[in-house]
Design an enzyme around this catalytic site. Structure first.
Site, short mmCIF file in Angstrom:
data_model
loop_
_atom_site.label_atom_id
_atom_site.label_comp_id
_atom_site.label_asym_id
_atom_site.label_seq_id
_atom_site.Cartn_x
_atom_site.Cartn_y
_atom_site.Cartn_z
CG ASN A 16 -1.93 1.06 1.27
OD1 ASN A 16 -1.66 2.17 0.84
ND2 ASN A 16 -3.11 0.74 1.78
CE LYS A 19 -0.38 -0.41 5.80
NZ LYS A 19 -1.02 -1.74 6.03
CG ASP A 72 -2.63 -6.17 9.76
OD1 ASP A 72 -2.44 -6.29 8.54
OD2 ASP A 72 -3.65 -6.62 10.33
CE LYS A 168 -4.71 9.17 7.74
NZ LYS A 168 -4.74 8.35 6.53
CG HIS A 173 -4.67 4.65 12.49
ND1 HIS A 173 -5.01 5.69 11.67
CD2 HIS A 173 -4.54 3.57 11.69
CE1 HIS A 173 -5.11 5.25 10.42
NE2 HIS A 173 -4.83 3.97 10.41
#
Ligand code: ITT
Length: 194
Positions: A16, A19, A72, A168, A173
């Site tokens: 990804n 990411k 993950d 962001k 997270h």
């Protein structure tokens, strides 16, 4: 080179690119240079994100043969008993954000959390996990912009989704788990005299 601070280096194994780009930005601000090892890692079937992350890191190390991290993530929606959770990637690729909206069509309770686990692996140390989560809500409509679940996840304290929040990288997270990881990793390197 005199006067030049050397960044610590390691690889991020992921399929990804979004990411990777976020992680690269976050870690470079923390003094770590991240290399993109683009691959689709084998993922075990499990209801437990940590187990998946641990196995993914071991698989990544077998490929990269050098210090490596994987990540993950899971979007856990309260009124759906934590769905899609560990199945977030599959659910995104199948029913997507429209499907999540449909599942929540009659739901006033839209609380959710986004979880990130960073798993580090090297030949000496084995695997170490760093987990963080951000509470939030599923928006009432799909916003424009961002990637993945960005257009439907509103972190607590914000009025817009991840797709449209100001920065962001400051509180996501991913930022939280990478900050935990970098504290440990840079400390470990210092102890090793690197
Ligand atoms: P890997 O190769 O690293 O496994 P992936 O996209 O399959 O890539 P995950 O299994 O960790 O990664 O991702 C779970 C899903 O959550 C996936 O659909 C992501 O696009 C999505 N996701 C993760 N972090 C996100 C973020 O910050 N914003 C939006 N969507 C995100």
């Amino acid at each position: 080179m005199a006067g030049t601070q050397q960044l610590s280096e390691l690889s991020f194994a992921t399929s990804n690119e979004n990411k990777f780009q976020e992680a690269e930005r976050i870690l470079s601000n923390l003094g770590i240079k991240l290399n993109f090892f683009k691959t689709t890692l084998e993922e075990m079937q499990s209801n437990n994100l940590s187990d998946i992350a641990e196995q993914k890191a071991i698989n990544a190390y077998k490929l990269v043969q050098k210090s490596v991290i994987i990540e993950d993530d899971g979007l856990f929606i309260d009124s759906l008993n934590g769905f899609p959770g560990p199945y977030s990637s599959y659910v995104y690729d199948t029913i997507g954000n429209n499907g999540i909206m449909n599942l929540l069509a009659d739901s006033k309770i839209r609380d959710a959390k986004f979880v990130s686990i960073i798993a580090y692996c090297d030949g000496d140390y084995g695997v170490k996990l760093f987990e963080s989560s951000i509470p939030g809500k599923i928006s009432s409509s799909i916003e424009k912009g961002g990637w993945g679940y960005d257009p439907i996840f509103i972190p607590d304290g914000e009025s817009k989704t991840y797709a449209n929040v100001y920065d962001k990288d400051k509180f996501s997270h991913r930022a939280a788990s990478l900050t935990k990881f970098s504290n440990w990793f840079l400390g470990k390197q210092k102890d090793n005299g690197q």
